[in-house]
Design a protein around this motif. Structure first.
Motif, PDB file in Angstrom:
ATOM      1  N   UNK A  18      -1.796 -11.072  -7.433  1.00 10.52           N
ATOM      2  CA  UNK A  18      -0.523 -11.780  -7.281  1.00 10.52           C
ATOM      3  C   UNK A  18      -0.722 -12.950  -6.313  1.00 10.52           C
ATOM      4  N   UNK A  19      -0.254 -14.139  -6.657  1.00  7.27           N
ATOM      5  CA  UNK A  19      -0.503 -15.311  -5.812  1.00  7.27           C
ATOM      6  C   UNK A  19       0.457 -15.470  -4.636  1.00  7.27           C
ATOM      7  N   UNK A  20       1.445 -14.598  -4.510  1.00  4.95           N
ATOM      8  CA  UNK A  20       2.484 -14.758  -3.502  1.00  4.95           C
ATOM      9  C   UNK A  20       2.170 -13.975  -2.239  1.00  4.95           C
ATOM     10  N   UNK A  21       1.845 -14.711  -1.165  1.00  2.00           N
ATOM     11  CA  UNK A  21       1.489 -14.100   0.109  1.00  2.00           C
ATOM     12  C   UNK A  21       2.578 -13.145   0.588  1.00  2.00           C
ATOM     13  N   UNK A  22       3.809 -13.584   0.577  1.00  3.56           N
ATOM     14  CA  UNK A  22       4.904 -12.760   1.068  1.00  3.56           C
ATOM     15  C   UNK A  22       5.046 -11.455   0.311  1.00  3.56           C
ATOM     16  N   UNK A  23       4.924 -11.506  -1.002  1.00  3.70           N
ATOM     17  CA  UNK A  23       5.045 -10.297  -1.818  1.00  3.70           C
ATOM     18  C   UNK A  23       3.899  -9.333  -1.527  1.00  3.70           C
ATOM     19  N   UNK A  24       2.696  -9.843  -1.479  1.00  2.00           N
ATOM     20  CA  UNK A  24       1.529  -8.993  -1.242  1.00  2.00           C
ATOM     21  C   UNK A  24       1.629  -8.320   0.130  1.00  2.00           C
ATOM     22  N   UNK A  25       1.959  -9.083   1.161  1.00  4.33           N
ATOM     23  CA  UNK A  25       2.028  -8.508   2.502  1.00  4.33           C
ATOM     24  C   UNK A  25       3.217  -7.575   2.654  1.00  4.33           C
ATOM     25  N   UNK A  26       4.327  -7.881   2.009  1.00  2.00           N
ATOM     26  CA  UNK A  26       5.486  -6.985   2.056  1.00  2.00           C
ATOM     27  C   UNK A  26       5.147  -5.652   1.393  1.00  2.00           C
ATOM     28  N   UNK A  27       4.518  -5.717   0.231  1.00  3.93           N
ATOM     29  CA  UNK A  27       4.133  -4.488  -0.457  1.00  3.93           C
ATOM     30  C   UNK A  27       3.094  -3.726   0.354  1.00  3.93           C
ATOM     31  N   UNK A  28       2.159  -4.438   0.948  1.00  5.37           N
ATOM     32  CA  UNK A  28       1.145  -3.760   1.745  1.00  5.37           C
ATOM     33  C   UNK A  28       1.773  -2.992   2.910  1.00  5.37           C
ATOM     34  N   UNK A  29       2.906  -3.458   3.401  1.00  3.66           N
ATOM     35  CA  UNK A  29       3.602  -2.739   4.468  1.00  3.66           C
ATOM     36  C   UNK A  29       3.863  -1.290   4.100  1.00  3.66           C
ATOM     37  N   UNK A  30       4.259  -1.050   2.855  1.00  5.21           N
ATOM     38  CA  UNK A  30       4.480   0.322   2.393  1.00  5.21           C
ATOM     39  C   UNK A  30       3.191   1.109   2.313  1.00  5.21           C
ATOM     40  N   UNK A  31       2.130   0.451   1.872  1.00  6.77           N
ATOM     41  CA  UNK A  31       0.822   1.103   1.822  1.00  6.77           C
ATOM     42  C   UNK A  31       0.374   1.458   3.232  1.00  6.77           C
ATOM     43  N   UNK A  32       0.637   0.550   4.184  1.00  2.00           N
ATOM     44  CA  UNK A  32       0.259   0.777   5.570  1.00  2.00           C
ATOM     45  C   UNK A  32       0.963   2.014   6.142  1.00  2.00           C
ATOM     46  N   UNK A  33       2.241   2.175   5.840  1.00  2.63           N
ATOM     47  CA  UNK A  33       2.988   3.335   6.345  1.00  2.63           C
ATOM     48  C   UNK A  33       2.352   4.625   5.843  1.00  2.63           C
ATOM     49  N   UNK A  34       2.174   4.729   4.531  1.00  5.29           N
ATOM     50  CA  UNK A  34       1.600   5.946   3.947  1.00  5.29           C
ATOM     51  C   UNK A  34       0.146   6.130   4.386  1.00  5.29           C
ATOM     52  N   UNK A  35      -0.605   5.046   4.406  1.00  7.00           N
ATOM     53  CA  UNK A  35      -2.009   5.121   4.800  1.00  7.00           C
ATOM     54  C   UNK A  35      -2.194   5.526   6.255  1.00  7.00           C
ATOM     55  N   UNK A  36      -1.314   5.060   7.117  1.00  6.62           N
ATOM     56  CA  UNK A  36      -1.402   5.429   8.529  1.00  6.62           C
ATOM     57  C   UNK A  36      -1.171   6.916   8.731  1.00  6.62           C
ATOM     58  N   UNK A  37      -0.208   7.458   8.018  1.00 11.79           N
ATOM     59  CA  UNK A  37       0.029   8.897   8.114  1.00 11.79           C
ATOM     60  C   UNK A  37      -1.171   9.679   7.568  1.00 11.79           C
ATOM     61  N   UNK A  38      -1.724   9.221   6.448  1.00 13.11           N
ATOM     62  CA  UNK A  38      -2.897   9.893   5.875  1.00 13.11           C
ATOM     63  C   UNK A  38      -4.089   9.799   6.827  1.00 13.11           C
ATOM     64  N   UNK A  39      -4.298   8.628   7.424  1.00 11.56           N
ATOM     65  CA  UNK A  39      -5.394   8.456   8.391  1.00 11.56           C
ATOM     66  C   UNK A  39      -5.228   9.438   9.539  1.00 11.56           C
ATOM     67  N   UNK A  40      -4.017   9.508  10.060  1.00 13.54           N
ATOM     68  CA  UNK A  40      -3.751  10.433  11.161  1.00 13.54           C
ATOM     69  C   UNK A  40      -4.062  11.872  10.801  1.00 13.54           C
TER      70      UNK A  40
END
Length: 110
Positions: free
Chosen positions: A56-78
């Motif tokens: 996807x070429x849209x920086x805002x969309x990619x980073x906004x979506x990654x925010x959700x991945x970060x939440x779930x990934x942080x819990x999994x990492x922990x």
């Protein structure tokens, strides 16, 4: 194939960003030394490049979506690395975040 590639890139981004932040935390807060901090800074820099490979070429969309991945990934990492045990609210919140990722990144465009 594009969705699979995008999901793999999100997973790699999570590993580099969360792993980098964890290394900085360990180096500074847990007094493991500046080499840990330096390794963390390099990983955090790598995260910035990984995000650029999203289809996807849209920086805002990619980073906004990654925010959700970060939440779930942080819990999994922990859970995996630090022995953290999420409660029901953690799990429900992570699922909601991942549903948001699906809508933002892969929902129909009008």
């Amino acid at each position: 194939m594009t969705v699979v590639r995008s999901l793999l890139l999100f997973a790699l981004a999570a590993l580099t960003e969360i792993g980098g932040a964890w290394l900085v935390w360990q180096g500074w807060r847990e007094h493991r030394g500046l080499w840990w901090v330096a390794a963390g800074v390099l990983m955090l820099g790598a995260y910035g490049f990984v995000a650029t490979f999203q289809p996807d070429p849209n920086f805002g969309r990619v980073l906004a979506a990654y925010g959700g991945v970060f939440v779930a990934g942080s819990l999994a990492w922990g859970m995996v690395v630090d022995g953290y045990r999420p409660d029901r609210s953690d799990v429900v919140g992570a699922v909601i975040c991942l549903l948001g990722v699906a809508v933002v990144m892969y929902g129909p465009r009008g």
